[in-house]
Scaffold this active site. Structure first.
Site, PDB file in Angstrom:
ATOM      1  N   TYR A  77       0.672  -0.386 -11.235  1.00 52.54           N
ATOM      2  CA  TYR A  77       0.082  -1.579 -11.837  1.00 52.54           C
ATOM      3  C   TYR A  77      -0.323  -1.290 -13.282  1.00 52.54           C
ATOM      4  O   TYR A  77      -1.036  -0.324 -13.559  1.00 52.54           O
ATOM      5  CB  TYR A  77      -1.139  -1.976 -11.029  1.00 52.54           C
ATOM      6  CG  TYR A  77      -1.702  -3.354 -11.286  1.00 52.54           C
ATOM      7  CD1 TYR A  77      -1.225  -4.460 -10.605  1.00 52.54           C
ATOM      8  CD2 TYR A  77      -2.748  -3.540 -12.183  1.00 52.54           C
ATOM      9  CE1 TYR A  77      -1.767  -5.717 -10.806  1.00 52.54           C
ATOM     10  CE2 TYR A  77      -3.299  -4.801 -12.391  1.00 52.54           C
ATOM     11  CZ  TYR A  77      -2.802  -5.891 -11.699  1.00 52.54           C
ATOM     12  OH  TYR A  77      -3.333  -7.143 -11.904  1.00 52.54           O
ATOM     13  N   SER A 172       1.123   3.491  -5.633  1.00 51.91           N
ATOM     14  CA  SER A 172       0.229   2.371  -5.895  1.00 51.91           C
ATOM     15  C   SER A 172       1.020   1.062  -5.872  1.00 51.91           C
ATOM     16  O   SER A 172       1.619   0.732  -4.853  1.00 51.91           O
ATOM     17  CB  SER A 172      -0.529   2.596  -7.205  1.00 51.91           C
ATOM     18  OG  SER A 172      -1.615   1.705  -7.327  1.00 51.91           O
ATOM     19  N   ASP A 258      -9.643   7.392  -1.771  1.00 55.77           N
ATOM     20  CA  ASP A 258      -9.045   6.405  -2.677  1.00 55.77           C
ATOM     21  C   ASP A 258      -9.901   5.143  -2.698  1.00 55.77           C
ATOM     22  O   ASP A 258     -10.042   4.466  -1.679  1.00 55.77           O
ATOM     23  CB  ASP A 258      -7.628   6.090  -2.219  1.00 55.77           C
ATOM     24  CG  ASP A 258      -6.832   5.276  -3.228  1.00 55.77           C
ATOM     25  OD1 ASP A 258      -7.437   4.677  -4.136  1.00 55.77           O
ATOM     26  OD2 ASP A 258      -5.595   5.248  -3.100  1.00 55.77           O
ATOM     27  N   HIS A 287      -7.173   8.185  -5.549  1.00 55.66           N
ATOM     28  CA  HIS A 287      -5.925   7.474  -5.801  1.00 55.66           C
ATOM     29  C   HIS A 287      -4.832   8.407  -6.317  1.00 55.66           C
ATOM     30  O   HIS A 287      -3.655   8.084  -6.204  1.00 55.66           O
ATOM     31  CB  HIS A 287      -6.188   6.351  -6.812  1.00 55.66           C
ATOM     32  CG  HIS A 287      -5.122   5.298  -6.845  1.00 55.66           C
ATOM     33  ND1 HIS A 287      -4.751   4.583  -5.724  1.00 55.66           N
ATOM     34  CD2 HIS A 287      -4.342   4.828  -7.867  1.00 55.66           C
ATOM     35  CE1 HIS A 287      -3.795   3.721  -6.050  1.00 55.66           C
ATOM     36  NE2 HIS A 287      -3.540   3.857  -7.334  1.00 55.66           N
TER      37      HIS A 287
END
Length: 308
Positions: A77, A172, A258, A287
């Site tokens: 992202y 992700s 995360d 993450h």
């Protein structure tokens, strides 16, 4: 199971969306930068959602005449495809590698992107995760998932690729796209997904205030009467619903600390995966997950698949 029920029209929605996107896939393939003589690089443009021009880097080892197994990689992202020598793990391991740019993103991390999103949205907030969020047909991720499926079509049309051996990979947002593509493309070799976004979405919004999920909560904090509509839209894009349609083996990676993509949501997708799949868990990582340790495991896992 997802905390958002699967809509009755899920399969029809995606069939109509992908049928509308079929057409010429490779729009342009030109030599890319030659800064690294051990690799061949090509600047690829392919037709994505609505025929929109989507950019990608195609990289493979130099001096290799054989058709190679391919990895299609999706970015996280806020990232774009960046520069062609940023991500060389897969071609260095002997794969043909297609790194898809992300329409309308690329301004938050990395070295940018080259693919604008030319289409307007009738509703939603400013960030990708809330663009068009009041209508599944208008939602940003309808376009991006379609682009990702078309990236698989594109790599199979490129010279030097064995079209029968194509895997998808991402972290992700990229991990979420890999899961979605696996649910829509039936003949992949493998799926590599870590810290996947857009899985068990409603629960994720409840568990974390971090972006991007936090942007959904922020939108609903202003549009207080839109929650049912938003959850309905997101039900067409939840990775848990794609996961149980997947036919390829998968390799998952999740950090138990995360706070961006809560681990329970990635586990929800893995729990619905019917083909063989493996899970790598990193108890003390967030993450970032296993980073190079995880990449090493991915390399070994995929090598075993493509050499069987």
């Amino acid at each position: 199971m997802s905390s958002i029920a699967e809509p009755d029209g899920f399969d029809a929605f995606w069939k109509a969306t992908l049928d509308a996107a079929r057409g010429p896939v490779l729009l342009d393939v030109t030599p890319g930068p030659d800064d690294l003589p051990l690799f061949e690089c090509f600047d690829v443009t392919f037709g994505g959602f609505g025929g929109d021009a989507i950019r990608a880097w195609y990289t493979r080892p130099s001096g290799t005449a054989a058709d190679l197994p391919a990895v299609v990689e999706f970015a996280g992202y806020g990232r774009g495809r960046g520069l062609p020598f940023e991500r060389l793990t897969w071609p260095a391991a002997g794969y043909a590698h297609l790194l898809m740019d992300v329409r309308g993103q690329g301004d938050q991390y990395g070295c940018g992107g080259d693919t604008p999103d030319p289409r307007p949205y009738s509703s939603g907030g400013p960030g990708p995760v809330t663009r068009g969020i009041l209508d599944p047909y208008d939602y940003y991720y309808r376009r991006l998932v379609t682009d990702a499926v078309r990236a698989v079509d594109a790599v199979r049309a490129l010279p030097g690729v064995d079209p029968a051996r194509v895997a998808v990979a991402g972290n992700s947002q990229g991990g979420g796209l890999a899961i979605a593509v696996a649910g829509l493309v039936p003949d992949l070799t493998g799926v590599l997904t870590s810290a996947p976004f857009l899985c068990d979405i409603r629960r994720a919004v409840d568990l974390t205030t971090a972006e991007p999920y936090g942007a959904i909560a922020t939108y609903l904090s202003v549009h207080r009467d839109a929650a049912d509509t938003v959850w309905h839209t997101l039900s067409y894009f939840d990775g848990v619903h794609f996961a149980h349609r997947a036919e390829a083996p998968a390799h998952f990676g999740i950090g138990l600390r995360d706070t961006v993509c809560p681990p329970a949501t990635g586990f929800a997708a893995a729990d619905r995966w019917r083909p063989p799949h493996e899970m790598r868990v990193y108890p003390f990582n967030g993450h970032e997950g296993g980073e190079a340790y995880h990449v090493r495991d991915q390399l070994r896992w995929l090598r075993d698949l493509v050499t069987r």
